[in-house]
Scaffold this active site. Structure first.
Site, PDB file in Angstrom:
ATOM      1  N   CYS A  26       0.862  -1.173   0.000  1.00 50.14           N
ATOM      2  CA  CYS A  26       0.000   0.000   0.000  1.00 50.14           C
ATOM      3  C   CYS A  26       0.900   1.224   0.000  1.00 50.14           C
ATOM      4  O   CYS A  26       1.988   1.196  -0.574  1.00 50.14           O
ATOM      5  CB  CYS A  26      -0.949  -0.021   1.201  1.00 50.14           C
ATOM      6  SG  CYS A  26      -0.124  -0.111   2.791  1.00 50.14           S
ATOM      7  N   HIS A 553      17.554 -27.036   2.562  1.00 43.31           N
ATOM      8  CA  HIS A 553      16.390 -27.130   1.665  1.00 43.31           C
ATOM      9  C   HIS A 553      16.648 -28.232   0.649  1.00 43.31           C
ATOM     10  O   HIS A 553      17.434 -28.067  -0.284  1.00 43.31           O
ATOM     11  CB  HIS A 553      16.185 -25.791   0.956  1.00 43.31           C
ATOM     12  CG  HIS A 553      14.910 -25.710   0.165  1.00 43.31           C
ATOM     13  ND1 HIS A 553      14.735 -26.358  -1.020  1.00 43.31           N
ATOM     14  CD2 HIS A 553      13.747 -25.053   0.417  1.00 43.31           C
ATOM     15  CE1 HIS A 553      13.530 -26.099  -1.493  1.00 43.31           C
ATOM     16  NE2 HIS A 553      12.907 -25.318  -0.636  1.00 43.31           N
TER      17      HIS A 553
END
Length: 631
Positions: A26, A553
């Site tokens: 925003c 990962h």
């Protein structure tokens, strides 16, 4: 701090790309929808140079940046290889939220993308009203009319813009929403209601309506949908549901044009026949109810809204009032609700100015200058989170000043006649078109001055506990030390920069190494604690006894396997020793499913260290050092 470094740090601290469902922004904030907010390192994010604060509200994880948030957002998308979803969910498990949070999330998702241009065009419309009120131009001049068209055009066709954003929010095709809204705003609609009515529906009731046309014999209650808000949002919700339902049954070969054909063919008549009239009546009732409550005591309403507005904004609750104000502007042509809130920014900068003059802390004084300047234009997050809220008293004094300003607006009948800008740019929005500078307008000037003076005087008079100057001891060369991180896998080493996933290769999540495993086992590289174990078990985070935060990962995009072929041998929160078995995975099955098993091993809190140096040997075992961390 550069935008690139800041973006990389934010990406790493929110848990990386794979922890992000979507992100948009925003005026001052990056708004994340995270898969798991517990992974994000909130306190470390707050301490970043360039981050004002972090808020959690309405199902969103909000990182407050300030005026340059669009640049940081664009850089974040680039370094993280993230697509710009602007509020549309990008997958992941849906978080269960309460009705209020769900409503706030929906409203912010619909209105946030268009809010900037809506404020800009409102400012243009305000300028047109101001030069007309000052008699610099006439109402028939080309100058006035072109400026008025520029300002009024978006609001007139607002349903088309909201059709786009609402469909994105609800998971439909944005252009289908625009087509639906365009039908509602068609200029020929007004001609259908001319002439003698066929008959009258609901005669004598609040919903009495004259019927001029029918659709397949069904009466059509004609409404004015230009500038409206609620009808298109409700219609978009049902349109998205219908469209997604049709996608499941229409063959792929004709889906591209048959789905929008059927969706528009069904939803346009349905909206005119039922959704539009019901939503319009609901909007009119909502507007009448808010005005009735407001008129019980405009001054008290102004005091409450003006005094609490900053608190509403902090927790995202102000979004509950935005659609009410937009609806009032559409149905009543004015709004007194938001009018009582807009002067609090001047109380805030009054308090900031008092802090600027009183503080002995050089760092705090340096913060007050940009906070004051941005506050003049209505962007108060740097002032709130950087200056007044941490000092407590100045924030309270600014709320008192906002209450006084809101009370003055309410008592003197100030109203917003357009959705304008913020700060000084909102002043022209108090000018009623064609009425000039009346008492209601001058009430805004009185409220502005009063809010500023009260915020300043109260803060200056009652003071605050000044911050102590922070001193940082320089690290001497002989004080540095080394941490060794063992390899969690047996296999071959690959430079992290060679990994195909940009989130890792760009080192946005931290420095490290990648390993092509020779067996499907992951071992603990350090003594520490399992701080993160993804539900899909493809990634695990460990914090060592020395504070190094390590992410392992397994594979690329293996999160899409949803845990298939992975077995965890530990639980989140377990204390582990170097060499303990953490996870087992079926390498061959994963490869057959089309996924790579190259495993990045990274230090996610890399900025805390002087450097992270990967091993140079091509082959590596769990007994070898994979990473050398310089403290």
């Amino acid at each position: 701090m550069s935008h690139e470094k800041l973006a990389k740090d934010i990406l790493a601290l929110v848990g990386g790309k794979e922890n992000i469902n979507n992100v948009f922004h925003c005026v001052t904030r990056l708004r994340f929808k995270l898969k798991d907010e517990s992974i994000a390192k909130t306190e470390e994010l707050k301490d970043l140079d360039g981050v004002v604060t972090v808020m959690k509200s309405g199902g969103q994880y909000q990182v407050v940046i300030g005026n340059h948030v669009p640049d940081v957002y664009a850089t974040l998308l680039k370094v993280g290889n993230i697509s710009a979803t602007e509020g549309q969910d990008a997958g992941g498990e849906k978080e269960k939220v309460g009705p209020l949070s769900a409503f706030i999330d929906m409203i912010s998702g619909v209105f946030t993308p268009v809010l900037g241009v809506l404020a800009a065009t409102g400012m243009i419309k305000g300028v047109a009203a101001l030069i007309l009120a000052l008699h610099w131009v006439s109402s028939t001049s080309g100058t006035y009319n072109l400026l008025n068209y520029a300002g009024d055009g978006l609001f007139t066709f607002l349903p088309i813009f909201l059709g786009y954003t609402a469909m994105k929010k609800f998971g439909g095709t944005p252009f289908v929403g625009m087509a639906l809204a365009a039908a509602l705003c068609h200029p020929s609609l007004s001609t259908l209601s001319s002439g003698k009515a066929l008959y009258t529906l609901f005669s004598g009731s609040l919903f009495e309506s004259q019927i001029h046309v029918t659709f397949l014999g069904i009466p059509v209650i004609l409404m004015t949908y230009t500038s409206s808000v609620i009808p298109i949002i409700v219609a978009s919700y049902f349109t998205a549901k219908l469209e997604n339902g049709l996608k499941k049954v229409i063959p792929d070969v004709v889906k591209t044009f048959v789905v929008p054909f059927l969706t528009i063919m069904i939803m346009v008549p349905l909206t005119f026949l039922a959704i539009g009239p019901i939503s319009t009546w609901a909007g009119q009732l909502l507007g009448a109810a808010t005005i009735w409550l407001y008129h019980l005591s405009p001054a008290v309403a102004g005091i409450l809204i003006g005094g609490l507005w900053q608190v509403f904004v902090m927790f995202g609750l102000h979004w509950g009032l935005v659609p009410i104000a937009m609806n009032n502007l559409a149905t009543l042509k004015y709004d007194p609700i938001l009018a009582t809130s807009v002067m609090v920014c001047f109380s805030q900068i009054g308090a900031v100015l008092a802090v600027m003059l009183r503080t002995k802390n050089k760092g705090l004084k340096a913060l007050t200058i940009p906070a004051f300047i941005s506050g003049i234009f209505g962007v108060t997050e740097p002032a709130i989170y950087g200056v007044t809220l941490p000092l407590k008293k100045p924030f309270i004094m600014s709320c008192i000043g906002g209450a006084v300003g809101g009370g003055i607006i309410g008592a003197l009948g100030g109203k917003l006649w357009m959705f304008g800008g913020m700060g000084v740019f909102v002043i022209p929005a108090f000018i009623k078109p064609g009425s000039g500078l009346d008492l209601a307008f001058w009430s805004s000037i009185i409220a502005l001055v009063a809010s500023f003076i009260i915020g300043f005087i109260l803060t200056f008079a009652f003071g605050f506990k000044d911050k102590e100057e922070k001193t940082t001891k320089a690290v001497q060369p002989n004080e540095s030390r080394v941490l060794e991180v063992k390899s969690p896998l047996n296999g071959k080493t690959i430079p992290l920069t060679a990994v195909k996933d940009a989130a890792f290769s760009s080192e946005a999540m931290g420095k490290g190494i990648a390993i092509e495993p020779s067996e499907g086992k992951v071992y603990s590289p350090v003594n520490g604690i399992v701080t993160t174990l993804f539900k899909t078990r493809h990634a695990i985070g460990i914090t060592s006894e020395d504070g190094a935060e390590i992410l392992i990962h397994v594979g690329m995009d293996t999160v899409e396997l949803d845990g298939k072929y992975f077995e965890a041998r530990v639980n989140q929160g377990d204390v582990v020793k170097a060499g303990d078995l953490l996870v087992e995975f079926d390498m061959e099955k994963i490869k057959e499913a089309g996924y790579e098993v190259v495993t990045p091993v990274i230090i996610t809190n890399t900025p805390d260290y002087l450097d992270v140096i990967p091993a140079q040997n091509s082959k590596i075992s769990i007994h070898d050092t994979a990473l050398t961390v310089l403290v």
